[in-house]
Design a protein around this motif. Structure first.
Motif, PDB file in Angstrom:
ATOM      1  N   VAL A  40       9.424   4.038   3.026  1.00 31.26           N
ATOM      2  CA  VAL A  40       8.561   4.494   4.123  1.00 31.26           C
ATOM      3  C   VAL A  40       8.878   3.697   5.390  1.00 31.26           C
ATOM      4  O   VAL A  40       8.906   2.458   5.352  1.00 31.26           O
ATOM      5  N   ASP A  67      -0.411   2.050  11.469  1.00 31.64           N
ATOM      6  CA  ASP A  67       0.145   3.379  11.205  1.00 31.64           C
ATOM      7  C   ASP A  67       1.127   3.345  10.043  1.00 31.64           C
ATOM      8  O   ASP A  67       1.111   4.224   9.181  1.00 31.64           O
ATOM      9  N   ARG A  70      -0.741   3.037   6.800  1.00 29.56           N
ATOM     10  CA  ARG A  70      -1.324   4.330   6.402  1.00 29.56           C
ATOM     11  C   ARG A  70      -0.268   5.255   5.825  1.00 29.56           C
ATOM     12  O   ARG A  70      -0.529   5.978   4.866  1.00 29.56           O
ATOM     13  N   ARG A  71       0.953   5.237   6.395  1.00 31.28           N
ATOM     14  CA  ARG A  71       2.039   6.062   5.854  1.00 31.28           C
ATOM     15  C   ARG A  71       2.394   5.634   4.430  1.00 31.28           C
ATOM     16  O   ARG A  71       2.650   6.467   3.559  1.00 31.28           O
ATOM     17  N   ILE A  73       0.359   4.181   2.248  1.00 28.95           N
ATOM     18  CA  ILE A  73      -0.732   4.614   1.372  1.00 28.95           C
ATOM     19  C   ILE A  73      -0.641   6.116   1.115  1.00 28.95           C
ATOM     20  O   ILE A  73      -0.795   6.565  -0.033  1.00 28.95           O
ATOM     21  N   GLU A  74      -0.371   6.901   2.152  1.00 30.53           N
ATOM     22  CA  GLU A  74      -0.228   8.353   1.981  1.00 30.53           C
ATOM     23  C   GLU A  74       0.900   8.690   1.023  1.00 30.53           C
ATOM     24  O   GLU A  74       0.766   9.564   0.172  1.00 30.53           O
ATOM     25  N   ARG A  75       2.030   7.985   1.142  1.00 28.51           N
ATOM     26  CA  ARG A  75       3.167   8.240   0.248  1.00 28.51           C
ATOM     27  C   ARG A  75       2.810   7.910  -1.192  1.00 28.51           C
ATOM     28  O   ARG A  75       3.107   8.671  -2.118  1.00 28.51           O
ATOM     29  N   MET A  77      -0.170   7.819  -2.492  1.00 33.24           N
ATOM     30  CA  MET A  77      -1.152   8.819  -2.954  1.00 33.24           C
ATOM     31  C   MET A  77      -0.434  10.105  -3.358  1.00 33.24           C
ATOM     32  O   MET A  77      -0.723  10.675  -4.411  1.00 33.24           O
ATOM     33  N   ALA A  78       0.503  10.550  -2.529  1.00 32.58           N
ATOM     34  CA  ALA A  78       1.232  11.793  -2.811  1.00 32.58           C
ATOM     35  C   ALA A  78       2.035  11.694  -4.106  1.00 32.58           C
ATOM     36  O   ALA A  78       2.190  12.687  -4.820  1.00 32.58           O
TER      37      ALA A  78
END
Length: 110
Positions: A40, A67, A70-71, A73-75, A77-78
């Motif tokens: 990421v 930011d 957050r990227r 964490i989003e990755r 989670m996905a």
């Protein structure tokens, strides 16, 4: 390598209380999650710590800024990595910024 300085770096510190006998399994799982997060943009480092009594694991992960954090964490989670770590125990995550540091090389002489 972790960088601990007052510079805007965001650190995610997650303390896990592990189920009996699950400490090494969680460490292995989190090492794989770190490898996923490393792709990421803005990810900087991850360090895993085990308690000597076998009951806790601490994940210390750094990103360039909020930011980027957050990227990451989003990755995760996905990829199902954050949900998956719940199988090993209870997590207490938080995002932090450094406000003070002192080390033996920067201490004033007394």
């Amino acid at each position: 390598m972790p960088i601990i300085r007052v510079d805007g770096t965001v650190t995610q510190i997650n303390v896990f209380t592990v189920n009996p006998g699950q400490q090494q399994a969680l460490l292995d799982y989190l090492a794989e999650a770190a490898r996923v997060a490393a792709d990421v943009p803005g990810w900087m480092s991850a360090s895993l710590h085990r308690s000597l009594d076998g009951t806790k694991v601490v994940n210390y992960a750094q990103s360039e800024d909020l930011d980027a954090s957050r990227r990451v964490i989003e990755r995760l989670m996905a990829e199902g990595m954050i949900q998956g770590n719940k199988a090993f125990g209870q997590a207490s995550p938080g995002l932090y910024e450094v406000t003070f540091t002192l080390d033996r090389d920067s201490r004033p002489a007394r």
